[in-house]
Design an enzyme around this catalytic site. Sequence first.
Site, short mmCIF file in Angstrom:
data_model
loop_
_atom_site.label_atom_id
_atom_site.label_comp_id
_atom_site.label_asym_id
_atom_site.label_seq_id
_atom_site.Cartn_x
_atom_site.Cartn_y
_atom_site.Cartn_z
N ASP A 130 3.86 0.65 11.80
CA ASP A 130 3.28 -0.38 10.97
C ASP A 130 2.94 -1.29 12.13
O ASP A 130 2.05 -2.10 11.88
CB ASP A 130 3.00 0.59 10.33
N ARG A 140 -8.66 -0.16 4.49
CA ARG A 140 -7.71 0.23 3.49
C ARG A 140 -6.78 0.34 3.31
O ARG A 140 -5.89 0.66 2.41
CB ARG A 140 -7.69 1.51 5.03
N ARG A 159 -0.11 14.35 13.73
CA ARG A 159 0.19 14.22 12.20
C ARG A 159 0.97 15.82 11.04
O ARG A 159 -0.38 15.41 10.62
CB ARG A 159 0.20 13.25 11.19
N VAL A 218 7.76 6.88 17.04
CA VAL A 218 7.16 7.57 15.88
C VAL A 218 5.66 8.56 16.24
O VAL A 218 5.69 9.72 15.60
CB VAL A 218 7.44 6.63 14.64
N ARG A 244 -5.13 10.38 4.32
CA ARG A 244 -3.89 11.53 4.29
C ARG A 244 -2.81 11.58 3.78
O ARG A 244 -2.32 11.76 2.90
CB ARG A 244 -3.14 10.40 5.76
N LYS A 256 0.57 -1.18 0.08
CA LYS A 256 -0.05 -0.07 0.05
C LYS A 256 1.08 1.22 0.03
O LYS A 256 0.40 2.15 -0.54
CB LYS A 256 -1.26 -0.02 1.07
N ASN A 257 1.84 1.01 0.60
CA ASN A 257 2.84 2.80 1.03
C ASN A 257 3.98 2.91 0.25
O ASN A 257 4.42 3.44 -0.23
CB ASN A 257 3.36 2.77 2.06
N CYS A 309 -5.72 8.53 9.53
CA CYS A 309 -5.99 7.82 10.38
C CYS A 309 -5.49 9.13 11.67
O CYS A 309 -5.03 9.64 11.64
CB CYS A 309 -4.09 6.59 10.60
C1 UD1 Z 1 4.08 7.06 6.69
C2 UD1 Z 1 2.87 5.78 6.31
C3 UD1 Z 1 2.61 5.18 7.38
C4 UD1 Z 1 3.71 5.08 8.80
C5 UD1 Z 1 4.13 6.44 8.83
C6 UD1 Z 1 5.48 6.22 9.91
C7 UD1 Z 1 2.52 5.75 4.07
C8 UD1 Z 1 1.00 6.44 3.24
N1 UD1 Z 1 2.08 6.15 5.51
O1 UD1 Z 1 3.53 8.04 6.96
O2 UD1 Z 1 2.04 3.96 6.96
O3 UD1 Z 1 3.59 4.49 9.69
O4 UD1 Z 1 5.16 6.97 7.16
O5 UD1 Z 1 5.80 4.50 9.24
O6 UD1 Z 1 4.01 6.17 3.43
N2 UD1 Z 1 5.68 14.79 10.66
C9 UD1 Z 1 5.75 16.35 10.61
N3 UD1 Z 1 5.64 17.20 10.19
C10 UD1 Z 1 5.11 16.26 8.91
C11 UD1 Z 1 5.69 15.32 8.40
C12 UD1 Z 1 5.75 14.62 9.87
O7 UD1 Z 1 5.94 16.62 12.49
O8 UD1 Z 1 5.43 17.31 7.76
C13 UD1 Z 1 5.75 13.38 11.67
C14 UD1 Z 1 4.97 13.18 12.19
O9 UD1 Z 1 3.50 13.67 13.23
C15 UD1 Z 1 5.89 11.99 13.01
C16 UD1 Z 1 6.71 11.53 11.81
O10 UD1 Z 1 7.09 13.06 11.13
O11 UD1 Z 1 5.63 12.14 13.80
C17 UD1 Z 1 6.42 10.17 11.33
O12 UD1 Z 1 5.47 10.61 10.13
P1 UD1 Z 1 5.74 10.17 8.48
O13 UD1 Z 1 6.54 9.52 8.26
O14 UD1 Z 1 5.75 11.85 7.78
O15 UD1 Z 1 4.38 9.43 8.28
P2 UD1 Z 1 3.56 10.04 7.50
O16 UD1 Z 1 4.10 9.89 5.78
O17 UD1 Z 1 2.48 10.31 6.74
#
Ligand code: UD1
Length: 420
Positions: free
Chosen positions: A307, A399, A122, A329, A93, A22-23, A117
């Site tokens: 995850d 999902r 986030r 995380v 998201r 999926k990711n 989620c």
């Molecule tokens: C992706 C994955 C999700 C997984 C996560 C962590 C996809 C579609 N989803 O989510 O399944 O759980 O990586 O491995 O690939 N953050 C900020 N600002 C930002 C972006 C992130 O503060 O602009 C923080 C988030 O709140 C979190 C951390 O960074 O604490 C990591 O998040 P991130 O790696 O961005 O998660 P996703 O990419 O949303």
Amino acid sequence: MDKHLITGGAPLEGDVRISGAKNSVLPILAGCLLTDESVVIKNVPHLNDVTTMMKLLGQMGANLTVSEGLTIEVEARGLNQPYAPYELVRTMRASILVLGPLVAKYGHATVSLPGGCAIGPRPVDFHVEGLRKMGAEITVEGGYIQAVAKNGLKGANINFDIVSVTGTENLMMAAVLAKGKTIIENAAREPEVQDLGNFLNMLGANIQGHGTSTIVIEGVKSLKGGTYTVLPDRVETGTYLVAAAMTGGRIVAKATRANILTSVLEKLEEAGAHIATGEDWVSLDMRGNRPKAVDIYTSPFPGFPTDMQAQFMALNTVAIGKGILTETVFENRFMHAHELRRMGANIQLNGNTAIIEGVPHLTAAPVMATDLRASASLVLAGLVAKGTTTVDRIYHIDRGYECIEEKLAQLGATIKRVAA
Ligand code: UD1
């Protein structure tokens, strides 16, 4: 709203075919926006999130053809609406992933702030700041991100404070068509980021270092078309392996890769599982034993994936001994703990730490899924609980898990879906 009814007790036995990740497929579909030529994507999982991304591309003006054998063809030529509405983005998201490609290719985009989620706040500030560094003018108004880059994007040096998976992917896609060189430091190293880089390079991009913490992208004028096969889903693989471990079973996960889930396999071995691997399979044999409790500390790849945290919490609830689980995380990613307690689990929460004392057995109860991986943990708990567990709100599980009840039933589980 559909529910799962699961009657616990049977050890899982047999083979399960793992779907595409999926990711990986979500950023790859968004990446199709970067080219006018036709792109064929293979090994696409049939998931609600994939349908949402397809709807998003379709309503922007892209042509999508789904054929047999889990293949999608995307043609994004002549896109007339670089716009991602709240109705679609709020359900997923990862819709934010269209922002980078749209600004890079069309010079402007309007994308709703995401939902998805309910795990912690986030934010998407890294995505926005990165694009600003690349020359985009960005305003956030009325719940929408408006991005404009009249003269196109330019290469920039970007350093993430915290490793972000979709942040890295969004900026990598934006940089592919930017003028000059972009260097992303403290980039996410997840296999799905590497998969996206390989896909974009196949279309003619010039990306180096994807899969390491420094990614260097030399912008090119345009991308061409091609055919790409999506990576197997490491979280789906891990979930079935944990299911087998919890039930004292023996399964073979096929069409997957062991080297993308090393940290998970290590923990399963620590829990007492016998693991064997081949080029495209992983087998697990518990020899009828109860698992031993394991400590888990989540962190970005190659660390233990967040995850898989909920699934290992479920495993610890029925393990021998005490397991300590630390989530680094995301904030607020322990919602499943409250539901697992309703099934008799002994879990204490203290900030981002959960202490789980294993009990000999769980008892079936009506429980509610709160997010994608939390719902997986409840299904796993149902597989070992005495009686019939009802898991409500399983739209979360749809999902991210393709045909979960068919796959589990094939392994000998008693599970069915009922419409409420
Ligand atoms: C992706 C994955 C999700 C997984 C996560 C962590 C996809 C579609 N989803 O989510 O399944 O759980 O990586 O491995 O690939 N953050 C900020 N600002 C930002 C972006 C992130 O503060 O602009 C923080 C988030 O709140 C979190 C951390 O960074 O604490 C990591 O998040 P991130 O790696 O961005 O998660 P996703 O990419 O949303």
